[in-house]
Design a protein around this motif. Structure first.
Motif, PDB file in Angstrom:
ATOM      1  N   LEU A  56       0.835  -1.205   0.000  1.00  7.92           N
ATOM      2  CA  LEU A  56       0.000   0.000   0.000  1.00  7.92           C
ATOM      3  C   LEU A  56       0.870   1.255   0.000  1.00  7.92           C
ATOM      4  O   LEU A  56       0.940   1.953  -0.998  1.00  7.92           O
ATOM      5  N   ARG A  57       1.513   1.564   1.116  1.00 10.25           N
ATOM      6  CA  ARG A  57       2.545   2.607   1.213  1.00 10.25           C
ATOM      7  C   ARG A  57       3.485   2.154   2.323  1.00 10.25           C
ATOM      8  O   ARG A  57       3.069   1.450   3.235  1.00 10.25           O
ATOM      9  N   PHE A  64      -1.086   0.571  11.935  1.00 10.15           N
ATOM     10  CA  PHE A  64      -2.297   0.077  12.615  1.00 10.15           C
ATOM     11  C   PHE A  64      -2.049  -1.209  13.406  1.00 10.15           C
ATOM     12  O   PHE A  64      -2.992  -1.834  13.880  1.00 10.15           O
ATOM     13  N   GLU A  93       3.220   8.052   8.931  1.00 11.87           N
ATOM     14  CA  GLU A  93       1.895   7.476   8.673  1.00 11.87           C
ATOM     15  C   GLU A  93       1.019   7.546   9.931  1.00 11.87           C
ATOM     16  O   GLU A  93      -0.201   7.667   9.838  1.00 11.87           O
ATOM     17  N   ALA A 100       5.671  13.244   4.819  1.00  6.21           N
ATOM     18  CA  ALA A 100       5.630  11.875   4.318  1.00  6.21           C
ATOM     19  C   ALA A 100       6.933  11.585   3.592  1.00  6.21           C
ATOM     20  O   ALA A 100       7.649  12.502   3.186  1.00  6.21           O
ATOM     21  N   ASN A 104      12.289   8.031  -4.042  1.00  8.35           N
ATOM     22  CA  ASN A 104      13.461   8.856  -4.329  1.00  8.35           C
ATOM     23  C   ASN A 104      13.308   9.508  -5.711  1.00  8.35           C
ATOM     24  O   ASN A 104      12.874   8.847  -6.654  1.00  8.35           O
ATOM     25  N   VAL A 105      13.703  10.775  -5.827  1.00  7.83           N
ATOM     26  CA  VAL A 105      13.450  11.504  -7.083  1.00  7.83           C
ATOM     27  C   VAL A 105      14.115  10.836  -8.271  1.00  7.83           C
ATOM     28  O   VAL A 105      13.591  10.881  -9.382  1.00  7.83           O
ATOM     29  N   LEU A 107      14.650   7.627  -8.534  1.00 10.62           N
ATOM     30  CA  LEU A 107      14.083   6.280  -8.603  1.00 10.62           C
ATOM     31  C   LEU A 107      15.056   5.164  -8.235  1.00 10.62           C
ATOM     32  O   LEU A 107      14.710   3.987  -8.301  1.00 10.62           O
TER      33      LEU A 107
ATOM     34  N   ILE B  14       2.827  17.340  -5.532  1.00  8.35           N
ATOM     35  CA  ILE B  14       3.827  16.341  -5.150  1.00  8.35           C
ATOM     36  C   ILE B  14       4.449  15.751  -6.409  1.00  8.35           C
ATOM     37  O   ILE B  14       3.753  15.271  -7.307  1.00  8.35           O
ATOM     38  N   LEU B  15       5.778  15.775  -6.461  1.00  9.77           N
ATOM     39  CA  LEU B  15       6.524  15.244  -7.596  1.00  9.77           C
ATOM     40  C   LEU B  15       6.236  13.755  -7.764  1.00  9.77           C
ATOM     41  O   LEU B  15       6.179  13.018  -6.787  1.00  9.77           O
ATOM     42  N   PRO B  17       8.033  10.920  -9.574  1.00  8.29           N
ATOM     43  CA  PRO B  17       9.166  10.479 -10.400  1.00  8.29           C
ATOM     44  C   PRO B  17       8.841   9.259 -11.246  1.00  8.29           C
ATOM     45  O   PRO B  17       9.404   9.082 -12.338  1.00  8.29           O
ATOM     46  N   GLN B  18       7.903   8.410 -10.788  1.00 11.28           N
ATOM     47  CA  GLN B  18       7.539   7.232 -11.590  1.00 11.28           C
ATOM     48  C   GLN B  18       6.821   7.661 -12.870  1.00 11.28           C
ATOM     49  O   GLN B  18       7.102   7.153 -13.957  1.00 11.28           O
ATOM     50  N   LYS B  41      -3.033   4.803  -7.918  1.00  5.56           N
ATOM     51  CA  LYS B  41      -3.474   3.464  -7.516  1.00  5.56           C
ATOM     52  C   LYS B  41      -4.982   3.345  -7.713  1.00  5.56           C
ATOM     53  O   LYS B  41      -5.716   4.307  -7.486  1.00  5.56           O
ATOM     54  N   THR B  62      -8.713   6.759   5.786  1.00  7.28           N
ATOM     55  CA  THR B  62      -7.938   6.179   6.875  1.00  7.28           C
ATOM     56  C   THR B  62      -6.771   5.347   6.359  1.00  7.28           C
ATOM     57  O   THR B  62      -5.655   5.445   6.863  1.00  7.28           O
ATOM     58  N   LEU B  63      -7.037   4.527   5.325  1.00  2.00           N
ATOM     59  CA  LEU B  63      -6.011   3.551   4.936  1.00  2.00           C
ATOM     60  C   LEU B  63      -5.573   3.666   3.475  1.00  2.00           C
ATOM     61  O   LEU B  63      -4.380   3.660   3.193  1.00  2.00           O
ATOM     62  N   LEU B  64      -6.520   3.757   2.547  1.00  2.00           N
ATOM     63  CA  LEU B  64      -6.144   3.662   1.128  1.00  2.00           C
ATOM     64  C   LEU B  64      -5.321   4.851   0.666  1.00  2.00           C
ATOM     65  O   LEU B  64      -4.430   4.705  -0.164  1.00  2.00           O
ATOM     66  N   ALA B  65      -5.605   6.035   1.196  1.00  2.00           N
ATOM     67  CA  ALA B  65      -4.867   7.236   0.800  1.00  2.00           C
ATOM     68  C   ALA B  65      -4.233   7.881   2.018  1.00  2.00           C
ATOM     69  O   ALA B  65      -4.790   7.827   3.117  1.00  2.00           O
ATOM     70  N   ASN B  66      -3.076   8.489   1.817  1.00  2.00           N
ATOM     71  CA  ASN B  66      -2.433   9.302   2.860  1.00  2.00           C
ATOM     72  C   ASN B  66      -2.703  10.758   2.515  1.00  2.00           C
ATOM     73  O   ASN B  66      -2.132  11.287   1.563  1.00  2.00           O
ATOM     74  N   VAL B  68      -1.766  13.428   3.505  1.00  2.00           N
ATOM     75  CA  VAL B  68      -0.646  14.368   3.485  1.00  2.00           C
ATOM     76  C   VAL B  68      -0.133  14.572   2.053  1.00  2.00           C
ATOM     77  O   VAL B  68       0.242  15.670   1.667  1.00  2.00           O
ATOM     78  N   ILE B  69      -0.146  13.490   1.267  1.00  2.00           N
ATOM     79  CA  ILE B  69       0.441  13.571  -0.079  1.00  2.00           C
ATOM     80  C   ILE B  69      -0.515  13.133  -1.192  1.00  2.00           C
ATOM     81  O   ILE B  69      -0.215  13.324  -2.363  1.00  2.00           O
TER      82      ILE B  69
END
Lengths: 222, 79
Positions: A56-57, A64, A93, A100, A104-105, A107, B14-15, B17-18, B41, B62-66, B68-69
């Motif tokens: 996920l991230r 959690f 998180e 956050a 990396n810029v 990659l 937010i940059l 890079p991908q 996503k 809560t979970l799928l997205a943050n 902040v970004i």
């Protein structure tokens, strides 16, 4: 002094963190992600690695875990918490720290010995350093690019909450060369570089990392 | 069973890079005319009836997205 080191599924550096605590003169206590009990520890380290496979991230699922609910509660009451690499991602998180960590810029996964400047030597985890001390510890990450809203960055800088900054080159594109930050109280610190890998000359580029672990012991005594 | 689609994207500031790397690959492959790519996503959920959209938004936030970004859009598919 008992210092807890949490093991999540996918943690890599928990043993090294325990070893660093022992070398600093503390008593490492293994904490398990699925257990709410903090076993009487007086400080906690969230180690590096790839908790829950970074699914996920990075840190999103670890945040959690049952142990994190206890840590979040106690951190609010002043428990010293250090998040290293994946641990830093988990702290962001958890909203214990702002901002956050993103890809990396360039990659690339970056793995090298990194020069850092300790800009805040008054947190629970950096009191052993001289202000503006330059230290060398390994950095190794693929998603270590720190980002935060401009207003949040100004606040961090204004309150002296940039704890360590990259010197001698930015390994991942982090905004304003930020390598680590702390909360308002200074008991919660997160950084991407790995002080626990710089505690012995045999295996590390220096012993500069030891200061993070001796700091919290000294803070507890005084 | 109702289906819900959630798309999560990095906030515009937010940059990504991908996305930039994919854009670079496209131009090397000779696909011209693409000026920007943002990678995100996509989640597909099967949920109980009746659909509680407010609760689903809470789930995504809560979970799928943050937040902040990232930002998300949520669609409940018509049956």
């Amino acid at each position: 002094m008992k210092i807890g080191v949490v093991t999540f599924p996918g943690s890599l550096d928990d043993r090294d963190a325990q070893r660093a605590v022992r070398l600093a003169g503390g008593e490492p206590v293994a904490l398990w992600h699925g257990d709410e009990d903090l076993r009487g520890v007086e400080a906690v380290i969230l180690p590096g690695g790839f908790s829950y496979g970074d699914y996920l991230r990075c840190g999103a699922i670890a945040r959690f875990a049952p142990v994190m609910q206890s840590i979040i509660d106690r951190a609010g009451q002043g428990l010293p918490v250090l998040g290293i690499c994946n641990g830093f991602q988990i702290l962001c998180e958890s909203h214990l720290l702002p901002g956050a960590l993103t890809r990396n810029v360039h990659l690339h996964f970056r793995n090298r010995d990194q020069l850092l400047r300790v800009e805040n030597a008054s947190t629970e985890w950096t009191g052993a350093f001289e202000p503006d001390a330059e230290i060398v510890v390994p950095v190794k990450n693929g998603e270590g690019c720190f980002v935060a809203a401009p207003g949040e960055l100004d606040r961090l800088e204004g309150e002296g909450r940039v704890v360590v900054r990259y010197a001698g080159g930015n390994p991942n594109g982090s905004v304003r060369d930020i390598a680590g930050i702390c909360n308002e109280r200074g008991n919660v610190v997160g950084l991407m570089p790995h002080p626990e890998h710089a505690v012995e000359t045999l295996t590390g580029p220096s012993t500069d990392g030891l200061g993070f672990f001796t700091s919290v012991l000294t803070a507890a005594v005084s | 069973m109702p289906r819900v689609l959630v798309d999560v994207m990095l906030k515009p500031e937010i940059l990504d890079p991908q996305g930039s790397a994919i854009l670079g690959a496209l131009s090397r492959l000779g696909f011209t005319g693409v000026h920007s790519i943002r990678q995100g996503k996509h989640f597909e959920l099967e949920v109980s009836d009746p659909v509680d959209e407010a609760r689903l938004r809470e789930l995504a936030d809560t979970l799928l997205a943050n937040s902040v970004i990232e930002e998300f859009t949520l669609r409940v598919l018509p049956r």
